[in-house]
Each structure stands twice: as structure tokens, then as C-alpha cells.
Enzyme design. Structure first.
Site, PDB file in Angstrom:
ATOM      1  N   ASP A 118      23.818 169.948  51.416  1.00 50.76           N
ATOM      2  CA  ASP A 118      23.335 171.132  51.562  1.00 50.76           C
ATOM      3  C   ASP A 118      22.994 171.395  53.181  1.00 50.76           C
ATOM      4  O   ASP A 118      22.307 170.588  53.718  1.00 50.76           O
ATOM      5  CB  ASP A 118      22.195 171.753  50.701  1.00 50.76           C
ATOM      6  CG  ASP A 118      21.837 173.157  50.746  1.00 50.76           C
ATOM      7  OD1 ASP A 118      22.291 173.588  49.683  1.00 50.76           O
ATOM      8  OD2 ASP A 118      21.348 173.625  51.699  1.00 50.76           O
TER       9      ASP A 118
ATOM     10  N   VAL B 185      24.653 182.442  47.464  1.00 50.28           N
ATOM     11  CA  VAL B 185      26.026 182.445  47.808  1.00 50.28           C
ATOM     12  C   VAL B 185      26.949 182.737  46.453  1.00 50.28           C
ATOM     13  O   VAL B 185      26.937 182.077  45.561  1.00 50.28           O
ATOM     14  CB  VAL B 185      26.460 180.864  48.336  1.00 50.28           C
ATOM     15  CG1 VAL B 185      28.017 181.050  48.565  1.00 50.28           C
ATOM     16  CG2 VAL B 185      25.778 180.760  49.643  1.00 50.28           C
TER      17      VAL B 185
ATOM     18  N   HIS C  39      27.977 177.276  41.969  1.00 49.92           N
ATOM     19  CA  HIS C  39      27.913 175.938  42.755  1.00 49.92           C
ATOM     20  C   HIS C  39      26.669 175.346  41.831  1.00 49.92           C
ATOM     21  O   HIS C  39      25.690 176.227  41.379  1.00 49.92           O
ATOM     22  CB  HIS C  39      27.561 175.908  43.949  1.00 49.92           C
ATOM     23  CG  HIS C  39      26.673 176.984  44.400  1.00 49.92           C
ATOM     24  ND1 HIS C  39      26.670 178.273  44.659  1.00 49.92           N
ATOM     25  CD2 HIS C  39      25.267 176.773  44.806  1.00 49.92           C
ATOM     26  CE1 HIS C  39      25.741 178.779  45.083  1.00 49.92           C
ATOM     27  NE2 HIS C  39      24.763 178.063  45.122  1.00 49.92           N
TER      28      HIS C  39
HETATM   29  P1  DGP Z   1      21.973 179.413  46.164  1.00 43.77           P
HETATM   30  O1  DGP Z   1      20.615 180.149  46.350  1.00 43.77           O
HETATM   31  O2  DGP Z   1      21.981 178.649  44.963  1.00 43.77           O
HETATM   32  O3  DGP Z   1      23.015 180.260  46.263  1.00 43.77           O
HETATM   33  O4  DGP Z   1      22.191 178.481  47.484  1.00 43.77           O
HETATM   34  C1  DGP Z   1      22.991 178.398  48.627  1.00 43.77           C
HETATM   35  C2  DGP Z   1      22.670 177.253  49.276  1.00 43.77           C
HETATM   36  O5  DGP Z   1      23.947 177.173  50.182  1.00 43.77           O
HETATM   37  C3  DGP Z   1      21.507 177.143  49.819  1.00 43.77           C
HETATM   38  O6  DGP Z   1      20.888 175.956  49.520  1.00 43.77           O
HETATM   39  C4  DGP Z   1      21.947 176.654  51.283  1.00 43.77           C
HETATM   40  C5  DGP Z   1      23.417 176.525  51.237  1.00 43.77           C
HETATM   41  N1  DGP Z   1      24.274 176.992  52.552  1.00 43.77           N
HETATM   42  C6  DGP Z   1      24.388 178.105  52.817  1.00 43.77           C
HETATM   43  N2  DGP Z   1      25.298 178.298  53.935  1.00 43.77           N
HETATM   44  C7  DGP Z   1      25.661 176.814  54.009  1.00 43.77           C
HETATM   45  C8  DGP Z   1      26.662 176.339  54.915  1.00 43.77           C
HETATM   46  O7  DGP Z   1      27.330 177.090  55.639  1.00 43.77           O
HETATM   47  N3  DGP Z   1      26.935 175.037  54.746  1.00 43.77           N
HETATM   48  C9  DGP Z   1      26.210 174.318  53.956  1.00 43.77           C
HETATM   49  N4  DGP Z   1      26.674 173.109  53.535  1.00 43.77           N
HETATM   50  N5  DGP Z   1      25.450 174.783  52.866  1.00 43.77           N
HETATM   51  C10 DGP Z   1      25.051 176.239  53.011  1.00 43.77           C
END
Ligand code: DGP
Length: 122
Positions: A35, A102, A106
Site C-alpha cells: 500500500d 478504490v 481488494h
Molecule cells: P480502500 O479504502 O479499501 O479502497 O483502500 C485503498 C487503498 O489503496 C488505500 O489504503 C491507499 C491505497 N492506494 C491508493 N492509491 C494507490 C497507489 O497508487 N498505489 C498503491 N500501492 N496503493 C494505493
């Protein structure tokens, strides 16, 4: 009514290789990467490669092979990151109440420190 899949979401771009990621594990149907805003020393996102919006969509519409691959990949991430002995937490957020940011299904795997209560006590 479930929302349609948005192929411009950030995880779709990662899966297409348009945005870099710190991969922990890749299998036939699943990609797991760290993350970008870790909330624990270990914070990995386990993401199916298929276009599924959320938990309900994945559970209803993913193939048996995809579901099995995702489940086994999740367990393998726990093993690879070393969190099994001391413990860890898996989280899947969904919808407004779950605060899913997102819109590509996931699972979060969190560990590496004591995580406290599952939800903040109100
Ligand atoms: P959720 O609220 O469950 O949809 O969490 C989305 C997660 O995705 C949050 O903890 C941050 C992560 N995230 C957002 N953008 C990116 C990215 O570009 N790369 C990575 N590795 N993680 C990301």
C-alpha cells in the site's frame, strides 16, 4: 444497483502496468503489492486481476479458479511477509459505510505491530 466497473481506477492502471507498484506476489489471477500509504509495518493489497468492483461483485461473478487463486495468494502474502506468527488482520472495505476508496475489489493485509481493536470504540 451495483456500479459499473471503471477501468480508469488506480488499481486497473497498476494492473495494466501504467503505474509502478511494489509487488509482493503475482499469480495467474492475482497481484499483491504494498500500500502506498501503509498503516502498519506490513500493509499489502491483494487484488484480483479481473475487473471486479467490490466484494459482492467478486464473490458473485469471479470464476472458481479466480476465487481459489485469490484466497491462496492472500495466504501466501501472509507467509512471505512473515506476519503469521505474531498475527495480522485482513480487511475488505465496501461501499459508503465501509469507505471503499478504490473501486476495484481488494483485500488489505496488515501486520508487523499490535493492531489494537478492530474498530475504534465510540
Ligand atoms: P480502500 O479504502 O479499501 O479502497 O483502500 C485503498 C487503498 O489503496 C488505500 O489504503 C491507499 C491505497 N492506494 C491508493 N492509491 C494507490 C497507489 O497508487 N498505489 C498503491 N500501492 N496503493 C494505493
Amino acid at each position: 444497483m451495483p456500479q459499473p466497473y471503471d477501468d480508469q481506477n488506480i488499481f486497473a492502471k497498476i494492473l495494466r502496468g501504467e503505474i509502478p507498484n511494489d509487488t509482493v506476489l503475482e499469480t495467474d489471477h492475482t497481484l499483491a503489492f504494498r500500500d502506498i500509504q501503509p498503516q502498519a509495518p506490513v500493509h499489502v493489497l491483494v487484488v484480483p486481476k479481473g475487473a471486479y468492483v467490490d466484494h459482492a461483485d467478486f464473490c458473485a461473478n469471479a470464476s472458481d479458479a479466480e476465487v481459489l487463486d485469490f484466497t491462496r495468494a492472500s495466504a501466501e502474502v501472509c507467509r512471505l511477509t512473515g506476519v503469521i506468527g505474531d498475527g495480522f488482520r485482513t480487511i475488505t472495505n465496501s461501499g459508503d459505510h465501509g469507505v471503499q476508496e478504490v473501486p476495484h475489489y481488494h483485500q488489505h493485509i496488515l501486520g508487523g505491530r499490535a493492531l489494537g481493536w478492530m474498530l475504534a470504540k465510540e
